[in-house]
Design an enzyme around this catalytic site. Structure first.
Site, PDB file in Angstrom:
ATOM      1  N   THR B 139       0.814  -1.211   0.000  1.00  0.00           N
ATOM      2  CA  THR B 139       0.000   0.000   0.000  1.00  0.00           C
ATOM      3  C   THR B 139       0.851   1.266   0.000  1.00  0.00           C
ATOM      4  OG1 THR B 139      -1.630  -1.209   1.277  1.00  0.00           O
ATOM      5  CG2 THR B 139      -1.834   1.186   1.273  1.00  0.00           C
ATOM      6  N   GLY B 178       2.570  -2.983   8.530  1.00  0.00           N
ATOM      7  CA  GLY B 178       2.865  -3.243   9.937  1.00  0.00           C
ATOM      8  C   GLY B 178       4.320  -3.622  10.122  1.00  0.00           C
ATOM      9  N   GLU B 421      -7.315  -5.689   3.796  1.00  0.00           N
ATOM     10  CA  GLU B 421      -7.480  -6.915   2.995  1.00  0.00           C
ATOM     11  C   GLU B 421      -8.693  -6.836   2.078  1.00  0.00           C
ATOM     12  OE1 GLU B 421      -5.142  -9.080   2.906  1.00  0.00           O
ATOM     13  OE2 GLU B 421      -4.006  -8.268   4.604  1.00  0.00           O
TER      14      GLU B 421
END
Lengths: 659, 659
Positions: B139, B178, B421
């Protein structure tokens, strides 16, 4: 300025300034609001770091600092009109609550309303000068909704002319009052009054809880912060346990009820006298719903105008996400709702002030209606705004989840309104009680007036099969839609009343019948409130003279009404107000309205006139420069203070050598 | 133990242990799960303070510490089964995400799936031993959903045999991964591959971002934490800006696609090969929905059993709030939903493993159905659970708003699943694409198989007026309700297909027709998923042999189905599946089911078998001793570390002298 958002503004069909004035209640009010906002913006004392980067203790600290400054400056500037104080305070704290809220909003007003003249002399000036900082301690750990069962006791001891205040159980510990944990040195404590061996129910007592010199808790007082919450980080919601605390007889608020030196209890002349504040606060919350939702719409719609993603047509540039029907269908009904609730908030505020005038002249006749309306609309608007904020947040995708969007903060602050000042389901049931009572009165031949007068017309709602009835709704006509909402409400009130009757016929008690009809009762209240909102939105249109503004508001009102029909289509079909082919037309009409609103969407949120400082959102910026400011914001994250976090040296590096 | 909650357990009609085994997938699984949980509980290395009392940096620190311990202990204990690793990890972090999630869940698996044998030799062992700590950077700030338009570039330079990686714009900065901010020293970076002057679309590259000795960012790398979010305090979601970073040719993952030393590009044999992980994660999220909702139900139902408030009958003690119909109507449908989603999660997991077996044998035939089902159910279950968690929180009144309830934390952690997701609306539209395609195939005479086979039967759904059709639903019969949900779905898929057709007839392009039918398409997907859930719940019942458990699950399944009918009554009336008199019966039946569930409600949440350590909620404690533990928790609030907060000396005391 981002060219996308500039183009949006250029394409708007109406003058935002005119609409802003309508929302503020007049051009002069807009001017003055902006003037007060500028006072805060240009004041170096009110500059502060982003609260998202602070610990809770730092946020509390910053809030106390600002509140202290605020008190001084209000006096310096001579701002004393309640509405202007509200603007000033709101802007300083950017819409958040603060540690002195209950001192200013409950402690001082309660003194004014319930203290005897002698008590006012004793307490008001020190409280006004913040030597006494007070809070209002009602809720206990074990009781919120049902205050009659509060457990704290105040027992009069004639031998010393004192009340002895006690928290007899763990569940009786006062819990939740804002400003109680660390800020206040006094509390107005609600307690069961015992005198001469008899309990006289709840009364209010002024209890010193911290030393006025050292701020240390007084002996017998256990006081502290109740710990972190979903939001309200700035507020020290507190607990208070009182063990044989003795206060002088003069500390019971004695404007109405009294305890004589010999312990004789004199009861108050009316129990309606403390009613007003509650109704006022609930009415105000309706306006807060509009504000929280309009802020959220501002952020999500502006962001949707500058965010480009995916493709509508192969080979073409990525469209603004505001061009997706699915995005419009999420956001525009909420935009319409934000307008609707703003107008309902204005109505409630006006109604409150009118009825307060009546009450001051001894006319209580409209109070029950206002009470029922405030309860139901408080629940209806907070629930809808609450859900709507989250829809706005998720409509911003991943970035909505960042604290930099401000949407998480808006949500956690606002969502408490669904619970405080009357839990929403309880509120809905209170309104239902009024509706059922009114319905029964109408059945008994009484002519109802006011907003429930539609219950006079039962003959129009009959349980006919859906398709055989003549259709009453013209889905292109707002007044016809208002009528349909009215008939839906009448139908659902009738169904609730019949459910009660049915339960009673099964030899159930009134109370069991009520409990076993809760589902229908809540639905009836919801439909009633929905009707009121649609009606008030339509009514507001008649006040708007500017043609372009009228046109765009009319589109919003139609969308609000039709979207509600689509969501509750079962009710409208069931009541025979709509037939199946019309339902398809409703969807088509909604799509047409979305397309009509599209070119005005950014101008419609601009009209809410939130300054960037108030929104505090990288996504909702007026200039649309989202990505640059998101990056700047992130760099300031506390985790970025060092390039390498300590945990690397403590855990990861040592681990590597072990594996 | 609180006597109220003990009595609830004594009155249950079934054995919770049997139900727990069903939920776990067998008695042996329950045993082993508990064994692994006990490993964590009894391990002093995993004791920790309440996260609510820590700053974000402290929470990150604590999570890194636990993750590092976990890696060591997994090896010590020899836990290697993926499901057991999942249990262990989940329990250590109490259901929260942690900084090594992407290393373990994305970096290592991507290496295994997409690295060539030589690359595995180079990278896997260091990554397994945490010398390389990696994340998966896909992303960007400007692109989440539409990854084809990612802007990061990787340009092959044959002269040095390197790729040059760049972030050409602000919006191209990698954003959100993350573990990227502070933890990782490597990232698998998704970038547009350029070689010999041509773009070949997205490929994955292993990019070192921090020095493996010092952990300092490498030259040309700007990396950091993206700042606080709604939740996920433990995770350093990060940003990554790459300026002319050169990596060797061997750092492009080359199991499938390749770039030769001379710059020649070899494309992968199939583009379905990276499909599986995505489907797997979405299937897993269905199970996460069940977990988040079942935790929330456990907390709110246990609390409702020990909380007493108001009065049902004058003079009697205050009832447990679980006795209010309004409370039951909030919580029991969610309890039923939690069960439904658990079974759907089991189904998805089984289906995934079965189809993965097929795929490994070269059979891709069921993949499209699995893909469509995973997308829609991911959206359907997360949206419903998301709303449900908040209903549970608010059903706990004010105390639900305290972080001590754990409900705010469950919400902020879970709500991200609606976005990550695959954003939910996008997911619904993907499923709709499959449904419309299937519908058209059926119209063209193809015989559909699998879960969409109901679209073969169009003749049963005709647009007749509501009242003139024979009624098909028996509201007391689950299989009849499954049939009704099926016909509703068929009807809404047909309506969506017709909307598309209508738009196309207005000479709109395929793309515009699709966009202008989004409302109908999302509704069709929603109805399809709702049907699947009801159907799978009903199917599960046939596997349950214990009579008492079967009976209580049957009641829940009926409630789930009828509650959905009531909420979507317009659809069922519109499709002629229900008539108006039946709608009243649905409400009556729902009330009867609430009353049936009432005595089993606590046992039904006990069966989810969450340990107190996992719930971390003062309201949801197994022993029901709510108020005492709330008081103990509050005393530990950081604001209570001193009796007098510093802000008193800094602001309030000085202010008092000025007023």
């Amino acid at each position: 300025m981002n060219p996308d958002i500039r183009r949006e503004r250029e394409n708007a069909s109406f003058n935002t300034q005119i609409l802003t004035n309508i929302l503020d209640g007049g051009a002069e009010k807009t001017r003055r609001r902006r003037e007060i906002e500028a006072l805060v913006i240009n004041d170096p004392d009110f500059q502060h770091d982003d609260l998202n980067f602070m610990s809770r203790s730092e946020r509390y600290d910053a809030a106390v600092k600002k509140s202290a400054q605020m008190i001084l400056k209000l006096r310096d500037y001579g701002i004393s009109d309640p509405e202007e104080i509200y603007f000033y305070k709101r802007f300083i704290h950017r819409g958040s609550s603060e540690p002195l809220d209950l001192h200013l909003g409950m402690f001082l007003p309660t003194l004014l309303n319930q203290a005897s003249p002698t008590q006012l002399d004793t307490f008001f000036t020190p409280a006004w000068n913040l030597e006494i900082i007070g809070t209002y301690a009602q809720t206990e750990m074990g009781h919120g909704t049902h205050i009659r069962r509060l457990e704290t006791t105040a027992t009069f001891d004639p031998s010393t002319q004192e009340f002895v205040i006690n928290s007899p159980t763990v569940s009786s510990i006062k819990w939740w009052p804002g400003g109680l944990g660390k800020t206040s040195n006094h509390a107005i404590v609600l307690a069961q009054l015992y005198t001469l061996g008899k309990c006289h129910g709840l009364h209010a007592f002024i209890v010193p809880i911290r030393c006025m010199k050292t701020h240390q808790p007084l002996p017998g007082v256990t006081v502290g912060d109740i710990g972190p919450k979903f939001g309200f980080d700035e507020v020290d919601n507190g607990y208070l346990k009182l063990d044989n605390i003795r206060i002088p007889r003069e500390n019971m608020l004695m404007k109405y009820a009294k305890v004589e030196p010999d312990g004789t209890y004199l009861k108050p002349p009316s129990d309606k006298l403390t009613y007003g504040t509650m109704v006022f606060i609930r009415s105000m919350i309706v306006g807060e719903s509009a504000k929280a939702l309009s802020k959220s719409c501002t952020i999500s719609i502006r962001y949707s105008a500058v965010r480009h993603q995916s493709e509508l047509r192969p080979g073409e540039p990525e469209p603004q996400i505001l061009d997706y029907q699915a995005q419009q269908y999420k956001l525009f009904p909420l935009l319409a709702t934000a307008y609707a609730f703003t107008f309902v908030g204005q109505y409630m505020s006006n109604m409150y002030h009118r009825i307060t005038g009546d009450i001051n002249q001894g006319d209580f006749s409209e109070l029950p209606e206002l009470h029922a309306l405030a309860a139901g609309l408080k629940a209806f608007t907070t629930w809808n705004a609450n859900t709507g904020i989250e829809v706005c947040r998720m409509a911003c995708g991943g970035h909505g989840y960042s604290r930099s969007s401000s949407l998480p903060d808006i949500y956690v602050t606002f969502t408490a309104t669904c619970t405080y000042e009357g839990e929403n389901t309880v509120m809905m049931l209170q309104t239902a009680r009024y509706l059922v009572k009114s319905y029964r009165q109408a059945r008994e031949g009484q002519q109802l007036s006011g907003i429930v007068s539609y219950l006079n017309e039962p003959q129009r709602v009959q349980p006919h099969p859906v398709s055989s009835r003549p259709t009453v709704v013209n889905i292109n006509d707002l007044s016809s839609l208002v009528e349909a909402y009215k008939l839906r409400a009448a139908k659902l009130v009738e169904m609730a009343a019949k459910s009660l009757q049915g339960e009673l016929q099964h030899r159930k008690s009134q109370e069991d019948a009520w409990n076993n009809s809760s589902i229908e009762l809540v639905r009836a209240s919801d439909a009633h409130c929905h009707y009121v909102v649609v009606k008030l939105f339509a009514a507001k249109l008649s006040e708007v003279s500017d043609t372009a503004v009228h046109s765009v508001l009319n589109t919003l009102a139609l969308l609000y009404a039709l979207h509600g029909v689509a969501l509750n289509s079962g009710d409208f079909l069931q009541a025979g107000l709509l037939n199946v082919p019309q339902l398809g037309q409703v969807t088509q009409r909604i799509k047409a309205l979305l397309a009509e609103i599209r070119p005005n969407a950014v101008a419609l949120v601009d009209a809410f006139d939130y300054r960037d400082e108030m929104l505090n959102s990288v996504l909702g910026r007026y200039d649309g420069n989202v990505y640059e400011s998101m990056f700047e914001w992130a760099k300031r994250s506390p985790l970025n203070r060092t390039e390498v976090h300590d945990s690397y040296y403590k855990y990861l590096k040592p681990l590597q050598s072990k594996l």
